[in-house]
Design a protein around this motif. Structure first.
Motif, PDB file in Angstrom:
ATOM      1  N   ASP A 235       3.102  -2.645   1.986  1.00  0.00           N
ATOM      2  CA  ASP A 235       2.833  -3.399   3.208  1.00  0.00           C
ATOM      3  C   ASP A 235       1.334  -3.666   3.316  1.00  0.00           C
ATOM      4  O   ASP A 235       0.618  -3.044   4.103  1.00  0.00           O
ATOM      5  CB  ASP A 235       3.337  -2.633   4.437  1.00  0.00           C
ATOM      6  N   ALA A 236       0.857  -4.614   2.532  1.00  0.00           N
ATOM      7  CA  ALA A 236      -0.577  -4.919   2.529  1.00  0.00           C
ATOM      8  C   ALA A 236      -1.027  -5.490   3.862  1.00  0.00           C
ATOM      9  O   ALA A 236      -2.093  -5.133   4.378  1.00  0.00           O
ATOM     10  CB  ALA A 236      -0.896  -5.896   1.394  1.00  0.00           C
ATOM     11  N   ALA A 237      -0.225  -6.358   4.460  1.00  0.00           N
ATOM     12  CA  ALA A 237      -0.602  -6.968   5.728  1.00  0.00           C
ATOM     13  C   ALA A 237      -0.677  -5.925   6.839  1.00  0.00           C
ATOM     14  O   ALA A 237      -1.591  -5.947   7.671  1.00  0.00           O
ATOM     15  CB  ALA A 237       0.393  -8.064   6.098  1.00  0.00           C
ATOM     16  N   GLY A 238       0.270  -5.000   6.863  1.00  0.00           N
ATOM     17  CA  GLY A 238       0.245  -3.949   7.874  1.00  0.00           C
ATOM     18  C   GLY A 238      -0.947  -3.026   7.724  1.00  0.00           C
ATOM     19  O   GLY A 238      -1.586  -2.638   8.714  1.00  0.00           O
ATOM     20  N   HIS A 239      -1.261  -2.660   6.485  1.00  0.00           N
ATOM     21  CA  HIS A 239      -2.443  -1.836   6.242  1.00  0.00           C
ATOM     22  C   HIS A 239      -3.715  -2.564   6.674  1.00  0.00           C
ATOM     23  O   HIS A 239      -4.640  -1.955   7.228  1.00  0.00           O
ATOM     24  CB  HIS A 239      -2.543  -1.456   4.758  1.00  0.00           C
ATOM     25  N   ALA A 240      -3.769  -3.867   6.422  1.00  0.00           N
ATOM     26  CA  ALA A 240      -4.960  -4.645   6.788  1.00  0.00           C
ATOM     27  C   ALA A 240      -5.146  -4.676   8.299  1.00  0.00           C
ATOM     28  O   ALA A 240      -6.267  -4.510   8.808  1.00  0.00           O
ATOM     29  CB  ALA A 240      -4.850  -6.057   6.231  1.00  0.00           C
ATOM     30  N   GLU A 241      -4.061  -4.874   9.024  1.00  0.00           N
ATOM     31  CA  GLU A 241      -4.138  -4.886  10.489  1.00  0.00           C
ATOM     32  C   GLU A 241      -4.606  -3.538  11.010  1.00  0.00           C
ATOM     33  O   GLU A 241      -5.438  -3.447  11.923  1.00  0.00           O
ATOM     34  CB  GLU A 241      -2.769  -5.247  11.067  1.00  0.00           C
ATOM     35  N   ILE A 250      -8.886   3.648   6.116  1.00  0.00           N
ATOM     36  CA  ILE A 250      -7.509   3.639   5.624  1.00  0.00           C
ATOM     37  C   ILE A 250      -7.545   3.731   4.100  1.00  0.00           C
ATOM     38  O   ILE A 250      -8.292   3.013   3.432  1.00  0.00           O
ATOM     39  CB  ILE A 250      -6.770   2.363   6.060  1.00  0.00           C
ATOM     40  N   ALA A 251      -6.696   4.615   3.560  1.00  0.00           N
ATOM     41  CA  ALA A 251      -6.632   4.846   2.115  1.00  0.00           C
ATOM     42  C   ALA A 251      -5.207   4.623   1.628  1.00  0.00           C
ATOM     43  O   ALA A 251      -4.240   4.970   2.319  1.00  0.00           O
ATOM     44  CB  ALA A 251      -7.078   6.266   1.776  1.00  0.00           C
ATOM     45  N   SER A 252      -5.071   4.047   0.435  1.00  0.00           N
ATOM     46  CA  SER A 252      -3.747   3.875  -0.163  1.00  0.00           C
ATOM     47  C   SER A 252      -3.905   3.454  -1.623  1.00  0.00           C
ATOM     48  O   SER A 252      -5.004   3.166  -2.081  1.00  0.00           O
ATOM     49  CB  SER A 252      -2.924   2.837   0.604  1.00  0.00           C
ATOM     50  N   GLY A 253      -2.774   3.430  -2.330  1.00  0.00           N
ATOM     51  CA  GLY A 253      -2.756   2.953  -3.703  1.00  0.00           C
ATOM     52  C   GLY A 253      -2.068   3.853  -4.703  1.00  0.00           C
ATOM     53  O   GLY A 253      -1.713   3.393  -5.796  1.00  0.00           O
ATOM     54  N   GLU A 254      -1.861   5.120  -4.378  1.00  0.00           N
ATOM     55  CA  GLU A 254      -1.369   6.047  -5.387  1.00  0.00           C
ATOM     56  C   GLU A 254       0.016   5.700  -5.909  1.00  0.00           C
ATOM     57  O   GLU A 254       0.353   5.995  -7.055  1.00  0.00           O
ATOM     58  CB  GLU A 254      -1.335   7.473  -4.830  1.00  0.00           C
ATOM     59  N   MET A 255       0.858   5.065  -5.081  1.00  0.00           N
ATOM     60  CA  MET A 255       2.221   4.774  -5.496  1.00  0.00           C
ATOM     61  C   MET A 255       2.356   3.455  -6.251  1.00  0.00           C
ATOM     62  O   MET A 255       3.433   3.136  -6.749  1.00  0.00           O
ATOM     63  CB  MET A 255       3.147   4.759  -4.278  1.00  0.00           C
ATOM     64  N   LEU A 256       1.295   2.692  -6.332  1.00  0.00           N
ATOM     65  CA  LEU A 256       1.355   1.402  -7.013  1.00  0.00           C
ATOM     66  C   LEU A 256       1.259   1.604  -8.523  1.00  0.00           C
ATOM     67  O   LEU A 256       0.594   2.520  -8.994  1.00  0.00           O
ATOM     68  CB  LEU A 256       0.242   0.490  -6.509  1.00  0.00           C
ATOM     69  N   THR A 257       1.904   0.718  -9.267  1.00  0.00           N
ATOM     70  CA  THR A 257       2.042   0.949 -10.708  1.00  0.00           C
ATOM     71  C   THR A 257       1.495  -0.188 -11.560  1.00  0.00           C
ATOM     72  O   THR A 257       1.891  -0.337 -12.718  1.00  0.00           O
ATOM     73  CB  THR A 257       3.515   1.204 -11.074  1.00  0.00           C
ATOM     74  N   SER A 258       0.569  -0.968 -10.993  1.00  0.00           N
ATOM     75  CA  SER A 258      -0.091  -1.998 -11.779  1.00  0.00           C
ATOM     76  C   SER A 258      -1.400  -2.388 -11.122  1.00  0.00           C
ATOM     77  O   SER A 258      -1.595  -2.169  -9.918  1.00  0.00           O
ATOM     78  CB  SER A 258       0.796  -3.239 -11.917  1.00  0.00           C
ATOM     79  N   VAL A 259      -2.282  -2.992 -11.888  1.00  0.00           N
ATOM     80  CA  VAL A 259      -3.527  -3.506 -11.333  1.00  0.00           C
ATOM     81  C   VAL A 259      -3.229  -4.619 -10.334  1.00  0.00           C
ATOM     82  O   VAL A 259      -3.864  -4.716  -9.277  1.00  0.00           O
ATOM     83  CB  VAL A 259      -4.447  -4.017 -12.462  1.00  0.00           C
ATOM     84  N   GLY A 260      -2.241  -5.449 -10.638  1.00  0.00           N
ATOM     85  CA  GLY A 260      -1.907  -6.551  -9.758  1.00  0.00           C
ATOM     86  C   GLY A 260      -1.497  -6.107  -8.369  1.00  0.00           C
ATOM     87  O   GLY A 260      -1.858  -6.740  -7.368  1.00  0.00           O
ATOM     88  N   GLU A 261      -0.755  -5.019  -8.281  1.00  0.00           N
ATOM     89  CA  GLU A 261      -0.343  -4.506  -6.972  1.00  0.00           C
ATOM     90  C   GLU A 261      -1.549  -4.012  -6.176  1.00  0.00           C
ATOM     91  O   GLU A 261      -1.634  -4.225  -4.958  1.00  0.00           O
ATOM     92  CB  GLU A 261       0.683  -3.390  -7.161  1.00  0.00           C
ATOM     93  N   HIS A 262      -2.481  -3.361  -6.847  1.00  0.00           N
ATOM     94  CA  HIS A 262      -3.713  -2.942  -6.163  1.00  0.00           C
ATOM     95  C   HIS A 262      -4.546  -4.148  -5.732  1.00  0.00           C
ATOM     96  O   HIS A 262      -5.154  -4.152  -4.664  1.00  0.00           O
ATOM     97  CB  HIS A 262      -4.546  -2.050  -7.085  1.00  0.00           C
TER      98      HIS A 262
END
Length: 373
Positions: A235-241, A250-262
């Motif tokens: 939920d990139a939009a929700g995190h941005a808000e 706000i911190a996140s990213g550990e569950m993502l599995t590609s550079v593109g998702e980050h």
């Protein structure tokens, strides 16, 4: 030119001292975690050089990573181990039908890390020095003592002990079905540790947007370094808000599995602290691509888990980073990281600076040897 002559792959079942529960368990989405499945890759060359890499899976995925690695590793035989970028692409195309993220690239990660370890060992340098270190130590915070299955008194005891051992900050889990329980735990930990100790919380994706807003506002008073994974990881939009509305990072990213998702998180301005995991996004080659993008956006870097790898990558990041301290992987290696004054210090050993322990080898459940035909 030197050539890759052999690849040894092994799956190791690492038992945890106690069953681990975070918010995902309390909401019924996962079972308590009792073990971590490790994928080790050991690469040897014709000139006698070696490198060791690893990845991991929690709860599920270990057999899939091993099976995929066994299928693609033969494509490394006879190749020049210096050509790490080209070899990463070759391995991706070898398994193109299953995609460029998830278990497929996590299998590649162990091989990629082994190639970087080999390169640094051959150069006689710690990996961070090979990459171009900005520092010889990195700020560290502990997570392993702050899970939700532990009563708050135990969490505080764990935090106090880790701080005394030299760890620089403490992260505790939140996301309890009862928000008041979360607030009471954070209040008690902050009161007992004092205002000067860096404190983070991690909701493990278990809040919806309204709950994250309410909890984020309620947590402001505690002076947290960051709130981690308040929302679904995608939920990139929700995190941005949320990032725009709160003072706390706000911190996140550990569950993502590609550079593109980050990159999608970064494009939305969704995080102040980016938390990639090299074994999850495809190894060091991909991590370096992401780190360059994060640096351009002036983000704080705080890699997830696997500190044995990430201390080197964080040391080579321009802005002052954090590294997550877990003691879970200690039995796998003969060496221990040096932790003092709130920081993990780089060793002078070449490569990653770790050796697989005999104890780890005794926990091996699958093994494959790939040789020059």
């Amino acid at each position: 030119m030197d050539r890759i002559e052999r690849v040894t792959l092994s799956t190791v079942r690492l038992p945890l001292p106690a069953a681990i529960s975070d918010a995902k368990v309390l909401t019924g989405r996962q079972r308590p975690m009792t073990e971590v499945m490790m994928l080790f890759a050991e690469i040897g060359t014709a000139d006698g050089h070696t490198g060791t890499g690893f990845g991991y899976a929690k709860r599920a995925g270990g057999p899939a990573q091993f099976a995929h690695a066994v299928e693609i590793a033969p494509d490394l035989i006879g190749e020049d181990p210096n050509d790490i970028g080209r070899l990463w692409t070759k391995l991706v195309w070898a398994g193109a039908s299953v995609g460029r993220s998830g278990a497929a690239t996590q299998a590649i990660a162990a091989l990629d890390v082994a190639l970087w370890d080999l390169k640094a060992r051959r150069a006689g340098l710690p990996l961070a020095k090979l990459l171009g270190a900005y520092r010889d130590s990195v700020r560290c915070y502990d997570t392993s003592g702050g899970f939700l299955h532990a009563p708050v008194a135990e969490v505080i005891d764990n935090a106090t002990r880790n701080l005394a051992l030299g760890v620089g900050g403490i992260k505790i889990k939140v996301g309890h079905p009862d928000p008041e329980t979360d607030l009471a735990r954070v209040r008690e930990v902050r009161s007992r540790l004092g205002d000067d100790v860096p404190l983070m919380v991690d909701a493990n994706q278990q809040w919806d947007r309204p709950t994250a807003q309410r909890m984020g506002r309620a947590l402001e008073e505690f002076g947290l370094v960051w709130i981690e994974e308040p929302l679904d990881a995608y939920d990139a939009a929700g995190h941005a808000e949320l990032a725009r509305s709160l003072d706390t990072a706000i911190a996140s990213g550990e569950m993502l599995t590609s550079v593109g998702e980050h990159a999608e998180l970064i494009r939305h301005g969704a995080v102040d602290v980016i938390q990639p995991d090299a074994p999850r996004i495809g190894g060091i080659t991909q991590f370096l691509r992401l780190a360059a993008l994060a640096e351009q956006h002036h983000l704080t870097l705080a890699p997830h888990f696997a500190m044995e790898i990430h201390v080197h990558l964080a040391a080579a990041y321009p802005h002052e980073p954090w590294v997550e301290h877990f003691d879970w992987l200690h039995p796998l290696f003969d060496e221990r990281p040096a932790i003092r004054d709130g920081r993990i210090h780089l060793s002078t050993r070449p490569g990653l600076g770790v050796t697989i322990s005999e104890r780890a080898r005794a926990w091996t459940v699958d093994r494959a040897e790939i040789h020059q035909r």
